[in-house]
Design a protein around this motif. Structure first.
Motif, PDB file in Angstrom:
ATOM      1  N   GLY A 131       7.421  -5.186 -50.023  1.00 19.75           N
ATOM      2  CA  GLY A 131       6.724  -4.297 -50.951  1.00 19.75           C
ATOM      3  C   GLY A 131       5.498  -4.902 -51.585  1.00 19.75           C
ATOM      4  O   GLY A 131       4.840  -4.254 -52.413  1.00 19.75           O
ATOM      5  N   SER A 132       5.173  -6.147 -51.222  1.00 21.69           N
ATOM      6  CA  SER A 132       4.044  -6.824 -51.879  1.00 21.69           C
ATOM      7  C   SER A 132       2.720  -6.102 -51.627  1.00 21.69           C
ATOM      8  O   SER A 132       1.850  -6.061 -52.512  1.00 21.69           O
ATOM      9  N   ASP A 133       2.541  -5.512 -50.448  1.00 18.47           N
ATOM     10  CA  ASP A 133       1.307  -4.758 -50.169  1.00 18.47           C
ATOM     11  C   ASP A 133       1.192  -3.564 -51.115  1.00 18.47           C
ATOM     12  O   ASP A 133       0.108  -3.272 -51.645  1.00 18.47           O
ATOM     13  N   ASP A 134       2.292  -2.849 -51.326  1.00 23.83           N
ATOM     14  CA  ASP A 134       2.286  -1.698 -52.233  1.00 23.83           C
ATOM     15  C   ASP A 134       2.010  -2.130 -53.668  1.00 23.83           C
ATOM     16  O   ASP A 134       1.302  -1.440 -54.415  1.00 23.83           O
ATOM     17  N   VAL A 135       2.586  -3.272 -54.065  1.00 22.53           N
ATOM     18  CA  VAL A 135       2.340  -3.797 -55.417  1.00 22.53           C
ATOM     19  C   VAL A 135       0.867  -4.141 -55.585  1.00 22.53           C
ATOM     20  O   VAL A 135       0.263  -3.850 -56.636  1.00 22.53           O
ATOM     21  N   ALA A 136       0.268  -4.739 -54.558  1.00 25.41           N
ATOM     22  CA  ALA A 136      -1.149  -5.091 -54.623  1.00 25.41           C
ATOM     23  C   ALA A 136      -2.012  -3.841 -54.820  1.00 25.41           C
ATOM     24  O   ALA A 136      -2.957  -3.849 -55.623  1.00 25.41           O
ATOM     25  N   ARG A 137      -1.681  -2.769 -54.115  1.00 30.64           N
ATOM     26  CA  ARG A 137      -2.454  -1.530 -54.243  1.00 30.64           C
ATOM     27  C   ARG A 137      -2.217  -0.861 -55.598  1.00 30.64           C
ATOM     28  O   ARG A 137      -3.164  -0.402 -56.244  1.00 30.64           O
ATOM     29  N   GLU A 138      -0.953  -0.796 -56.040  1.00 31.89           N
ATOM     30  CA  GLU A 138      -0.634  -0.094 -57.291  1.00 31.89           C
ATOM     31  C   GLU A 138      -1.214  -0.795 -58.515  1.00 31.89           C
ATOM     32  O   GLU A 138      -1.718  -0.142 -59.435  1.00 31.89           O
ATOM     33  N   PHE A 139      -1.175  -2.121 -58.525  1.00 31.63           N
ATOM     34  CA  PHE A 139      -1.638  -2.866 -59.691  1.00 31.63           C
ATOM     35  C   PHE A 139      -3.045  -3.440 -59.509  1.00 31.63           C
ATOM     36  O   PHE A 139      -3.527  -4.184 -60.368  1.00 31.63           O
TER      37      PHE A 139
END
Length: 480
Positions: free
Chosen positions: A61-69
């Protein structure tokens, strides 16, 4: 033939000297029924599985975290590193505390706190709160890994620990390897927050089962028995609460650090095992990159790329059990028949470690130079499995050697030192793994790791030759 021994409970485990026929006492955890021993081993192993699952399930999920934050990919990996860092520092307090208050008290206190911070991770609104919650989740999740080996040592004598410890020490690897496989599916279907909540649901299901395990640590059990029997303590041995608190912070919490730097066995076992665990996390972070860039794997296919590692871990568990039955147990029985009054050298635990030290570089070098578009993806996946086979054989065997060397009395502190070094390296490696693959290329990155393992090959062999002399110089007495 059973023997009756008189055991003197010394100052590290009790505040007064007491002579007991402990071998035959019904309160002795080693006299529990087989069902209770199996149940306890199973539950503490599952807690360890959940704690390590929580480390790596976040990674997909690190890619999604990078985009969201709106942060970089490296920054988005910080919550993974923060959890690992918490896992490193948690045992510094929890392990010696388990030797003061008992194993069960630590389990029942830390698991709910772990669940609370995992819940907070799922509701985090920015990267800073996510890092903080993940750190404290790791801090309180760590005892499930660090003191479980001491719990098993409490209830099972040294000559019978091979299979239980082989299974238990496989749990952190399997938990860490299963995490990305589960996490990839969850992220694709539900998003990264559900990786945290899924961990919470599993922990909540297991926690009630902890209530049925019994205290196992001898020092605490003896204290309770003597208090129940109203045994009078010798004058001058009773400590005030203030004195006990001072003793805890000045002695027991510093014990893992002291053992790390003064006990060569602890220091080098920690170094070797920590590198093996950090190597595992280079696979967790680097494997999706390798198979995406080289073979164009999708997100779901990335999770399948971990099957080689999982199969390698399972084969290692089977190999460890087989070597215990075929090599260790016959040697132990023969030794007992010929020299019944002497201690069986713990160096005999090192057979898998010596073999595994030779297997790891073979797997890593093969992976390094077969992960190419013109070679089928099954070859580097198999090579990863071979590397994991050797890594786990080395890791588990070395840890069993350390447990047999120090026993339950100081085994939890030795495990605490191991956890500190292991998870500090684990926290560090993911932050530069991707940059290494991008700048050095797959071949030279994996080869660099292989060269490091070649440099560490002598460690178990040195213990095999000079282990007895090193144990003779130890400042920490052994409790069987």
């Amino acid at each position: 033939m059973s023997t009756t021994t008189q055991i003197v409970v010394s100052a590290p485990t009790s505040d007064f000297a007491l002579i007991l026929n402990w071998d035959e006492h019904p309160g002795n955890a080693r006299n529990w029924s087989s069902f209770r021993k199996i149940y306890t081993t199973l539950i503490v192993s599952v807690i360890g599985f959940i704690s390590t699952l929580a480390t790596s399930i976040y990674a997909p999920g690190s890619d999604d975290v990078a985009r969201e934050f709106s942060v970089s990919l490296t920054y988005s990996l910080l919550p993974l590193s923060c959890y690992a860092l918490g896992m490193g520092f948690g045992p510094m307090i929890a392990s010696p505390l388990s030797e003061t208050l008992g194993r069960k008290a630590v389990y029942l206190t830390t698991v709910p706190l772990f669940a609370i911070f995992i819940l907070g991770s799922g509701f985090s609104k920015n990267i800073h709160s996510l890092c903080a919650c993940r750190f404290f989740a790791g801090l309180f999740g760590a005892p499930g890994v660090s003191i479980a080996s001491a719990t098993i040592a409490d209830i099972i004598p040294a000559d019978k620990r091979g299979m239980p410890l082989a299974i238990y020490y496989s749990i952190p690897f399997l938990g860490s390897l299963t995490g990305p496989m589960i996490g990839a599916v969850i992220v694709e279907e539900k998003g990264w927050r559900w990786t945290q909540w899924t961990t919470l649901f599993i922990a909540a299901a297991v926690f009630p089962l902890l209530g049925f395990i019994q205290e196992s640590y001898r020092g605490v059990l003896v204290q309770r028995l003597t208090k129940r029997a109203s045994v009078e303590r010798p004058a001058g041995t009773t400590r005030s609460k203030k004195a006990l608190l001072k003793h805890f912070f000045t002695t027991t919490t510093s014990r893992p650090i002291h053992m790390l730097f003064t006990e060569p066995i602890v220091g080098f076992v920690c170094l070797y095992c920590s590198f093996q665990f950090a190597l595992l996390y280079t696979f967790i972070v680097g494997t999706p990159y390798v198979f995406t860039t080289t073979y164009n794997f999708s997100v779901s296919q990335q999770s399948l790329s971990f099957f080689g590692l999982v199969i390698g871990a399972l084969c290692a568990t089977a190999a460890l059990i087989a070597m215990d039955r075929i090599i260790y147990q016959p040697k132990y029985l023969n030794f007992r028949q010929t020299t019944p009054t002497l201690e069986f050298p713990p160096e005999h635990r090192l057979y898998p470690s010596m073999l595994g030290s030779l297997i790891i570089p073979i797997g890593l070098f093969t992976f390094a130079w077969t992960a190419r578009p013109d070679i089928h993806w099954a070859i580097p996946i198999t090579a990863q499995g071979v590397a994991m086979l050797g890594s786990m054989m080395t890791y588990v065997s070395a840890n069993m050697y350390m447990v047999d060397t120090y026993g339950p009395m100081y085994g939890a502190s030795a495990a605490g030192a191991n956890s500190l070094v292991r998870y500090v390296l684990t926290a560090t490696f993911p932050l530069f793994t991707l940059q290494m693959y991008q700048k050095l290329g797959i071949g030279w990155t994996a080869s660099l790791l292989a060269f490091c393992t070649v440099g560490m090959v002598p460690i178990p062999w040195v213990f095999w030759v000079w282990g007895e002399k090193l144990r003779g110089r130890s400042r920490y007495e052994k409790e069987m």
